[in-house]
Design an enzyme around this catalytic site. Structure first.
Site, mmCIF file in Angstrom:
data_model
loop_
_atom_site.group_PDB
_atom_site.id
_atom_site.type_symbol
_atom_site.label_atom_id
_atom_site.label_comp_id
_atom_site.label_asym_id
_atom_site.label_seq_id
_atom_site.Cartn_x
_atom_site.Cartn_y
_atom_site.Cartn_z
ATOM 1 N N ASP A 172 0.882 -1.167 0.000
ATOM 2 C CA ASP A 172 0.000 0.000 0.000
ATOM 3 C C ASP A 172 0.918 1.214 0.000
ATOM 4 O O ASP A 172 1.427 1.609 1.045
ATOM 5 C CB ASP A 172 -0.906 -0.006 1.230
ATOM 6 N N GLU A 196 -1.086 -1.155 -4.816
ATOM 7 C CA GLU A 196 -2.318 -0.395 -5.043
ATOM 8 C C GLU A 196 -2.113 0.561 -6.206
ATOM 9 O O GLU A 196 -1.112 1.275 -6.266
ATOM 10 C CB GLU A 196 -2.713 0.393 -3.793
ATOM 11 N N ASP A 244 -2.708 1.123 6.853
ATOM 12 C CA ASP A 244 -1.817 0.896 5.707
ATOM 13 C C ASP A 244 -1.337 -0.564 5.677
ATOM 14 O O ASP A 244 -1.201 -1.158 4.608
ATOM 15 C CB ASP A 244 -0.593 1.817 5.784
#
Length: 180
Positions: free
Chosen positions: A5, A66, A139
């Site tokens: 992430d 991501e 996260d």
């Protein structure tokens, strides 16, 4: 399976093992932090070093990152894009295949609802991985969700060939057509 992430201040990193029956086991979860007062090149080097350390320690076969999406805050999206680029670069340096997934894709894969909030994602990640409590910060949970999403979207494997369900084949075809 390594999920990342991307973030410039906090970059979530999660490693999971996913069996052919889609059951998953937590291998590693953490966050690489960079000092917001440091120069950008130092911050990006810190993120790269943290990702390399996790790859060296856990030898994942694939990296899922991501996909950067539009935000109103230009500075936030720039930092996210830079961290994402570093993650993809490190994967390439190590010869690892990499994939990107949108937040909506990840939420839908993990919770069944593409507009789920962070708490719902954290709760489902904890449930899937049979953890006593949700991974924190968000996260870290998002990184695990990315890894799980990618493992589930690519389908179970038999030998070296992926075995896709009809829905997975339809999704892949739609993505292929969208790239045209």
């Amino acid at each position: 399976m390594l999920g990342i992430d991307p973030g410039l201040t906090r970059c979530g990193i999660g490693v999971v093992d996913v069996a052919s029956d889609r059951s998953a086991t937590l291998v590693h979860v953490g966050v690489v932090r960079s000092d917001p007062t440091a120069a950008i090149e130092t911050r990006l080097a810190t993120i790269a070093s943290g990702i390399r350390a996790v790859i060296d320690a856990h030898a994942p076969a694939v990296v899922a990152v991501e996909r950067v999406f539009a935000q109103h805050n230009r500075q936030t999206v720039m930092g996210t894009a830079q961290a994402s680029g570093i993650a993809l670069l490190v994967a390439g340096e190590r010869g690892l295949p990499a994939a990107t997934h949108t937040p909506t894709e990840v939420k839908a894969a993990i919770t069944g609802y593409g507009a789920a909030d962070k708490r719902q994602v954290q709760a489902m990640v904890a449930r899937i991985l049979r953890l006593d409590e949700p991974p924190k910060p968000a996260d870290a949970a998002d990184a695990l969700a990315l890894a799980l999403c990618h493992a589930w979207r690519r389908g179970p494997t038999v030998g070296t060939a992926a075995v896709a369900t009809p829905a997975q084949r339809a999704w892949a075809e739609a993505e292929r057509l969208a790239r045209r």
